[in-house]
Motif scaffolding. Structure first.
Motif, short mmCIF file in Angstrom:
data_model
loop_
_atom_site.label_atom_id
_atom_site.label_comp_id
_atom_site.label_asym_id
_atom_site.label_seq_id
_atom_site.Cartn_x
_atom_site.Cartn_y
_atom_site.Cartn_z
N UNK A 83 43.96 44.66 33.64
CA UNK A 83 43.85 43.97 35.23
C UNK A 83 44.10 45.19 36.11
N UNK A 84 43.20 46.24 35.94
CA UNK A 84 43.04 47.30 36.91
C UNK A 84 42.47 46.82 38.18
N UNK A 85 42.51 47.65 39.37
CA UNK A 85 42.26 47.02 40.63
C UNK A 85 40.85 46.60 40.65
N UNK A 86 39.88 47.06 39.61
CA UNK A 86 38.51 46.64 39.76
C UNK A 86 38.32 45.07 39.49
N UNK A 87 39.26 44.60 38.70
CA UNK A 87 39.41 43.28 38.44
C UNK A 87 39.82 42.30 39.57
N UNK A 88 40.41 43.06 40.53
CA UNK A 88 41.01 41.92 41.59
C UNK A 88 40.06 41.82 42.86
N UNK A 89 38.69 41.22 42.19
CA UNK A 89 37.56 41.14 42.93
C UNK A 89 36.81 39.98 42.47
N UNK A 90 36.16 39.34 43.44
CA UNK A 90 35.03 38.21 42.99
C UNK A 90 34.51 37.93 44.15
N UNK A 91 33.07 37.50 44.23
CA UNK A 91 32.62 36.94 45.21
C UNK A 91 31.79 35.62 44.88
N UNK A 114 50.55 37.62 31.76
CA UNK A 114 49.35 38.01 32.12
C UNK A 114 48.97 37.54 33.36
N UNK A 115 49.06 36.21 33.73
CA UNK A 115 48.52 35.68 35.02
C UNK A 115 49.41 36.24 36.18
N UNK A 116 50.50 36.53 36.01
CA UNK A 116 51.57 36.79 37.08
C UNK A 116 51.90 38.66 37.19
N UNK A 117 51.07 39.19 36.22
CA UNK A 117 51.24 40.57 36.35
C UNK A 117 50.96 41.16 37.62
N UNK A 118 52.04 41.79 38.35
CA UNK A 118 51.66 42.45 39.67
C UNK A 118 50.29 43.30 39.90
#
Length: 298
Positions: free
Chosen positions: A80-88, A144-148
């Motif tokens: 869940x690294x920052x590159x996963x906080x992405x979606x288009x 997992x879903x609520x991991x900051x």
């Protein structure tokens, strides 16, 4: 969040059960520990499972199927690294990590099987002990879903997350790595060490923009893992160079995972992930010669 997870659980259960009739306790057929029946060799089979006596008797190569252990221990590595906080497209890649975790949980639960997780953001690593039961599974998925989210400028560390599976040593089971596998491929040796003791599955999570840039002209891009922001002019040459580099990296990732013996399930934000899971499980079932009405046990 609880309502969303309940909806996800119902979606997974209804759609997977509706297509994968019968028992479906695993995404990949584990070798188990007890010898079972022999069957004809198929391309891709582990040559270490060759049954030489049957092969000599029939003059056709056979492999020895193994009876699965009664209790399976599954461990997830959820990147869940920052590159996963992405979606288009339809969702963020982080959402697909949770969806993949839910699918693996559903496909490996039951019969006293246990499941645990290593959740890594680069900023922190969370270990969820392996336990059995639906209550534990729901709690794990909620965690997992609520991991900051990782703070801006913090890079992911997939290698360390995989290393976290090696200690303490566990009985033979299934290890599932869920990641976009972007960044340096410094995890190969760690994953190979895991594969020496456990069955492996890699779940690759992608967005279309991981593979190609749109024709948008001038654009400002921010890299959350480095904290850098830069302005680009998306020219045809830049698009071509980016696509070539992305394709080359994916090929290197695929080769590395293959060298570790890990089959790859690819999920994308612009596709129906449930359909991709069903296709993957059905293909594995067919390739390993399981009966038509069931997916092979772990």
């Amino acid at each position: 969040m609880s309502a969303a997870l309940r909806t996800l659980e119902l979606t997974v259960r209804r759609k997977l059960d509706g297509v994968l009739h019968g028992e479906h306790l695993g995404l990949i057929p584990g070798p188990g520990s007890e010898p079972g029946d022999a069957r004809l060799y198929q391309p891709g089979d582990d040559v270490r499972q060759m049954d030489w006596s049957v092969t000599a008797r029939t003059t056709h190569p056979h492999v020895r199927q193994m009876v699965a252990d009664r209790e399976l221990e599954t461990w997830l590595v959820a990147d869940l690294s920052a590159s996963l906080d992405f979606g288009t497209a339809g969702c963020e890649k982080r959402d697909l990590v949770v969806a993949a975790a839910a699918a693996v949980t559903h496909l490996t639960s039951g019969g006293g099987n246990r499941i645990g997780a290593i959740v890594a953001t680069g900023h922190q690593t969370i270990r969820i002990p392996a336990r059995s039961g639906r209550t534990h599974a729901q709690s794990m998925l909620r965690k997992i879903a609520t991991t900051p989210h990782a703070p801006d400028g913090v890079r992911g560390d997939l290698k360390s997350a995989i290393e976290a599976l090696r200690r303490p040593q566990r009985k033979r089971g299934l290890a599932v790595v869920i990641s976009d596998f972007l960044g340096p491929i410094d995890w190969r040796r760690s994953l190979r060490a895991i594969s020496a003791r456990h069955d492996l599955l890699a779940v690759e999570v992608l967005d279309p923009r991981d593979l190609e840039l749109p024709d948008v002209g001038d654009v400002v891009l921010h890299d959350p893992e480095s904290g850098r922001t830069r302005e680009f002019t998306v020219s045809p040459q830049l698009r071509a160079d980016f696509a070539e580099a992305a394709a080359r990296h994916r090929e290197q990732v695929e080769q590395s995972l293959r060298s570790c013996g890990a089959p790859v399930l690819t999920l994308r934000t612009d596709r129906d992930w449930i359909t991709d899971v069903v296709r993957f499980v059905s293909t594995r079932r067919h390739n390993f010669g399981a009966p038509a009405n069931r997916v092979p046990r772990q």
